[in-house]
Design a protein around this motif. Structure first.
Motif, short mmCIF file in Angstrom:
data_model
loop_
_atom_site.label_atom_id
_atom_site.label_comp_id
_atom_site.label_asym_id
_atom_site.label_seq_id
_atom_site.Cartn_x
_atom_site.Cartn_y
_atom_site.Cartn_z
N ILE A 181 7.56 -2.79 7.29
CA ILE A 181 8.03 -2.00 8.58
C ILE A 181 7.06 -1.19 9.45
N SER A 182 6.55 -0.06 8.68
CA SER A 182 5.47 0.67 9.31
C SER A 182 5.16 1.68 8.10
N ASP A 183 4.19 2.54 8.81
CA ASP A 183 3.78 3.69 7.66
C ASP A 183 5.05 4.69 7.95
N GLU A 184 5.35 5.15 6.56
CA GLU A 184 6.28 6.18 6.41
C GLU A 184 5.58 7.56 7.00
N PRO A 185 6.31 8.40 7.89
CA PRO A 185 5.84 9.49 8.35
C PRO A 185 6.23 10.66 7.38
N ARG A 216 0.83 -1.26 0.13
CA ARG A 216 0.00 0.08 0.03
C ARG A 216 1.14 1.17 -0.08
N SER A 217 0.35 2.51 -0.57
CA SER A 217 1.12 3.69 -0.71
C SER A 217 1.12 4.05 0.57
N GLY A 218 2.51 4.68 0.65
CA GLY A 218 3.02 5.30 1.90
C GLY A 218 3.60 4.34 3.18
N GLU A 219 3.65 2.97 2.61
CA GLU A 219 4.02 2.09 3.86
C GLU A 219 5.94 1.81 3.58
N ARG A 220 6.38 1.61 4.66
CA ARG A 220 7.97 1.31 4.71
C ARG A 220 7.86 -0.30 4.43
N TRP A 221 8.71 -0.86 3.91
CA TRP A 221 9.05 -2.22 3.33
C TRP A 221 10.73 -2.29 3.28
N GLN A 222 11.03 -3.58 3.58
CA GLN A 222 12.36 -4.21 3.47
C GLN A 222 11.88 -5.30 2.35
N PHE A 223 12.68 -5.20 1.00
CA PHE A 223 12.75 -6.18 0.07
C PHE A 223 13.95 -6.78 -0.06
N THR A 224 14.24 -7.92 -0.72
CA THR A 224 15.15 -8.39 -1.52
C THR A 224 14.91 -8.12 -3.23
N VAL A 225 15.50 -7.50 -3.85
CA VAL A 225 15.21 -7.01 -5.23
C VAL A 225 16.35 -7.33 -6.12
#
Length: 722
Positions: free
Chosen positions: A138-142, A88-97
């Protein structure tokens, strides 16, 4: 002052370009698994289990700040075993890309994908390679921008929740939150054929409408508040409210160029009103132009920039003097005619076409969309009642029904070759002169440039000459062979999955941009998707005289109604002093699909061209035994994309080409062309070209000898390969 302004603008653009070029992916990191963290920016584009989104990465050595990612569902790249979780828009993620530097197909008059990414600040593309359990939210990006993106996504979701996954929901999402990716492909075709595409961009009409509504509401309330009206006049309060409403809408819609232009013009008008300065419309437009270029110097690479400012410029020209009495209808006809005349050279230069039904379609669509449908969609944001957006859906469905019937007309669109810049610029100047008010001398004479523009066509080969273009279709093959009056297409490029293929996206637009109205002959060498994937779309979108192929009896293409001739050795014909021979396969062939490829020899008065499809060593031996020295050719399209299973030493020696073209995809997984094969052709002394590095490759066998042109060299851009 003019020279100083030009130098300052150039310096600003070069500085911004240098900053963006420095934010690049380290070449050593391409196609390697990397762990990145950051947040999702903009709207997520979903198609089934697949998701695409922009990702703003945290600072990391060698990784650019902004990248475009795809997260594929099961069956792609062997990584996913289940559908990935929703991003979803504005979410913080960690990916392997796995990432690559931006790369796109490069063809004459084709879409510059690399330039489009560069303009948006996307400096790498890639996909998520870890399974769903390895990626971590991780969380929502502020921050303000992520919050705006989350808001836009919620509004889009509200529309689709109410209306379901319908075409109207996609169009309404484009009108409210600027998500043009939600509009169905079929609807885009209707908009393009009726000249109403501009309505799907958040244009000046929509922004101005929001500003007027906000201004009227605030003015009406302000006058009923005496103490406030004594401190600030209602007109000024309304102007501020209109500007604020327009700004909110522009931000909500993604801050496109047409919306920026209108917002900056409104801001200048409001400032002028506050300080009691005269509001010169031309000066407002110039300040808006400067504002757009300061924010985004690459806006000049977009069609919307030229069409948006061009349309406003035409309106200013046609309204710059006094008209004779004629009423509103006559005035509307004049302004509509001015915009049409001025837009015509731009549309031909950008797209090679314009809509003949556009004036009628816009007369219906502009007031309906701008005054009713778009306001209802925006009202649904403030007042989330289902019947409001459903009313907009009903009206939109009726409008699309009418536009669809207009688009289906065979006379809906004028299509021709894309004229060169040296013809477009004088036509624009003449159109501007024709748009000037009554009394200016030569206004009607300026319109004589339009027939010249409409009658232009590119130079074709002379009798006996052959012009070959290896179209850049990625990992596949599509070759356009042109004689004095005929056009042949050898192979049609790959299918991309789903309903998309290179025939519709690349080959047909290329042919139309070259002025090709009909394919006289189509050869599909064999049934592999990288050669036959675009054939269906091509036969649906362009008239085809006949086609021949080496296909199984149950291949889906066999169902087409176009005249079919089985591909067999011995078939031949002549066009314009050029002879075409099919050398393979013969009746007793029973091999792999590659070795059953059609092999075409084209012999002109000034040289020979050989197109061998995907033949491998066994088929090479077969045609060597049958033709021997008859295989000698000046130009060879490398068999099987330069695979190590083809181009044996005796075949290379027998053909002895002066030029060899490899049609291959950028960093393709097959690693075509083979280094050994490239070395073999280099040792023969041939000139080498490859579509992944050179873009489209054009070879002329003419009276002046053999000439070879590489499109990326012919049209150099500083962002290529960066």
């Amino acid at each position: 002052m003019f020279v100083l302004a030009f130098l300052l603008g150039l310096t600003h653009a070069v500085w911004r370009a240098e900053l963006r070029l420095s934010d690049r992916l380290d070449a050593a990191l391409e196609d390697r698994s990397l762990v990145v963290s950051g947040y999702v920016s903009g709207l997520v584009r979903a198609s089934g289990a697949d998701q695409r989104f922009d990702f703003v990465a945290d600072p990391q050595a060698g990784v650019p700040h902004r990248i475009a990612l795809a997260w594929y569902g099961p069956g792609r790249f062997g990584d996913m075993v289940e559908a990935p979780p929703k991003v979803r828009s504005g979410e913080r993620w960690q990916f392997t890309v796995r990432l690559r530097r931006p790369h796109g197909n490069a063809n004459p008059a084709g879409f510059d994908y690399e330039g489009w990414l560069f303009q948006r600040g996307i400096r790498a593309t890639g996909y998520v390679v870890a399974d769903a359990g390895s990626a971590r939210r991780i969380s929502d990006e502020p921050g303000l921008r992520p919050a705006i993106d989350r808001w836009r996504e919620r509004l889009k979701a509200r529309i689709f929740t109410t209306l379901g996954d319908t075409p109207e929901a996609g169009v309404l999402a484009a009108l409210t939150v600027g998500d043009q990716g939600a509009v169905a492909r079929e609807d885009w075709q209707v908009f393009a054929r009726t000249g109403t595409t501009h309505l799907m961009a958040i244009s000046g009409l929509h922004v101005s409408m929001v500003a007027v509504i906000a201004s009227l509401i605030v003015q009406s309330g302000w006058r009923r508040w005496p103490s406030a009206a004594l401190r600030l006049p209602a007109q000024k309060a309304g102007a501020l409210a209109g500007l604020a409403g327009a700004a909110i809408y522009v931000v909500l819609a993604g801050f496109g160029v047409p919306a920026q232009r209108t917002l900056y013009m409104l801001a200048i008008v409001v400032v002028a009103a506050f300080f009691g300065r005269a509001r010169d419309t031309v000066r407002c437009l110039m300040f808006a132009l400067a504002g757009v270029l300061l924010v985004d110097p690459w806006a000049v690479t977009t069609a919307g920039f030229w069409l948006s400012f061009g349309a406003v410029g035409a309106l200013l020209l046609v309204s710059s003097g006094r008209f004779a009495a004629g009423g509103r209808i006559v005035s509307w006809l004049r302004t509509q005619g001015a915009v049409t005349i001025f837009s015509l050279p731009l549309l031909l230069g950008l797209f090679g076409q314009f809509s003949l039904v556009s004036p009628l379609a816009n007369a219906l669509a502009i007031p309906l969309v701008s005054m009713i449908i778009a306001p209802l969609a925006l009202l649904h944001i403030v007042l989330p009642v289902a019947w409001i957006i459903e009313a907009a859906q009903v009206l939109l469905r009726g409008l699309m029904w009418v536009l669809g019937h207009m688009a289906d007309s065979p006379f809906a669109v004028w299509q021709q070759a894309v004229p060169p810049v040296w013809l477009i610029v004088p036509a624009l100047l003449a159109a501007a002169w024709a748009c000037l008010p009554r009394g200016m001398p030569g206004r009607w004479a300026a319109l004589l440039t339009i027939p010249v523009l409409l009658s232009w066509s590119p130079r074709r080969p002379e009798a006996g000459e052959v012009l070959m273009t290896a179209i850049d279709v990625g990992q596949g093959l599509a070759v356009h062979v042109q004689t004095a009056t005929r056009d042949l297409l050898f192979d049609t490029g790959p299918a991309f999955g789903g309903a998309s293929d290179s025939g519709e996206r690349i080959v047909v637009p290329y042919l139309r941009a070259q002025g090709v109205q009909r394919i006289d002959g189509l050869i599909v060498s064999h049934g592999d998707q990288d050669h036959a994937g675009g054939a269906g779309s091509i036969m649906e979108n362009m008239p085809v005289g006949w086609w021949t192929a080496s296909l199984r009896a149950d291949h889906p293409l066999q169902e087409t109604s176009v005249r079919y001739i089985p591909c067999r050795r011995g078939l031949g014909w002549s066009w314009d002093g050029v002879h075409f021979d099919l050398l393979h396969p013969h009746e007793s062939s029973s091999r792999s699909s590659n070795d059953d490829s059609c092999v075409l020899r084209v012999r002109g008065a000034h040289g020979t061209l050989l197109l061998p499809g995907d033949i491998e060593a066994r088929a090479e031996r077969d045609i060597l035994a049958a033709f021997g020295d008859g295989l000698r050719a000046d130009v060879l399209v490398a068999p099987h994309h330069g695979s190590r299973t083809s181009s044996r030493n005796d075949f290379v020696a027998a053909v002895s080409p002066q030029a060899v073209v490899f049609s291959v995809g950028h960093r393709n997984r097959f690693r075509h062309p083979s280094r050994a094969v490239v070395a073999r052709y280099e040792a023969s002394g041939a000139m080498l070209a490859r579509t992944d590095e050179d873009g489209a490759v054009q070879v002329m066998l003419g009276a002046d000898g053999l000439s070879l042109a590489r499109w990326r060299n012919e049209r150099r851009r500083y962002w290529y390969g960066q």
